[in-house]
Design a protein around this motif. Structure first.
Motif, PDB file in Angstrom:
ATOM      1  N   SER A  88       4.521  12.128  -5.763  1.00 51.61           N
ATOM      2  CA  SER A  88       3.826  11.997  -4.771  1.00 51.61           C
ATOM      3  C   SER A  88       2.878  11.683  -4.308  1.00 51.61           C
ATOM      4  CB  SER A  88       4.099  13.554  -3.810  1.00 51.61           C
ATOM      5  OG  SER A  88       3.627  13.479  -2.451  1.00 51.61           O
ATOM      6  N   ASN A  89       1.919  11.744  -5.436  1.00 52.09           N
ATOM      7  CA  ASN A  89       0.744  11.686  -5.633  1.00 52.09           C
ATOM      8  C   ASN A  89       0.256  10.234  -5.705  1.00 52.09           C
ATOM      9  OD1 ASN A  89      -0.801  14.356  -4.778  1.00 52.09           O
ATOM     10  ND2 ASN A  89      -0.777  15.123  -7.319  1.00 52.09           N
ATOM     11  N   THR A 136       1.124   8.102  -2.885  1.00 52.03           N
ATOM     12  CA  THR A 136       0.653   8.124  -2.276  1.00 52.03           C
ATOM     13  C   THR A 136      -0.870   6.776  -3.310  1.00 52.03           C
ATOM     14  OG1 THR A 136       1.062  10.357  -1.588  1.00 52.03           O
ATOM     15  CG2 THR A 136      -1.360   9.314  -1.403  1.00 52.03           C
ATOM     16  N   GLN A 139       0.422   3.236  -2.523  1.00 48.25           N
ATOM     17  CA  GLN A 139       0.060   2.769  -1.556  1.00 48.25           C
ATOM     18  C   GLN A 139      -0.771   3.039  -1.260  1.00 48.25           C
ATOM     19  OE1 GLN A 139       3.196   1.923   0.482  1.00 48.25           O
ATOM     20  NE2 GLN A 139       1.803   1.561   2.140  1.00 48.25           N
ATOM     21  N   ARG A 140      -1.847   3.837  -1.371  1.00 47.81           N
ATOM     22  CA  ARG A 140      -3.640   3.372  -0.468  1.00 47.81           C
ATOM     23  C   ARG A 140      -3.598   2.163  -1.313  1.00 47.81           C
ATOM     24  NH1 ARG A 140      -6.151   9.155  -1.005  1.00 47.81           N
ATOM     25  NH2 ARG A 140      -5.241  10.389   0.476  1.00 47.81           N
TER      26      ARG A 140
END
Length: 87
Positions: free
Chosen positions: A21-22, A25, A28-29
């Motif tokens: 998940s990290n 994220t 995506q950022r």
């Protein structure tokens, strides 16, 4: 031993899920930071020359990433940053 192995298995699964998940994220950022905001809007769409606060921060983040990667010189970074802050 069944209880302990079950707890270990749960901890490994939870840790793996958190790590994935990290990573998603962060990727995506990075993608959002690299987006090109200079694209021309579709015909008929009103042009808003003021950047929303989120877009301003995203654009500054994108410029910072490009500067840190060495893709922008100090002078280019300063000029681009000034241009973004003028909007």
């Amino acid at each position: 031993m069944g209880l302990i192995s079950g707890m270990v298995r749960t901890a490994v699964v939870a840790g793996t899920a958190t790590a994935v998940s990290n990573r998603v994220t962060r990727r995506q950022r990075a993608r959002w930071a690299a987006q090109d905001y200079s694209a021309v809007p579709p015909a008929g769409m009103p042009v808003n020359h003021e950047m929303p606060e989120d877009d301003l921060a995203s654009e500054l983040d994108r410029l910072t990433v490009l500067h840190a990667q060495g893709r922008l010189t100090d002078a280019e970074f300063a000029a681009a940053k000034a241009k973004v802050l003028e909007r």
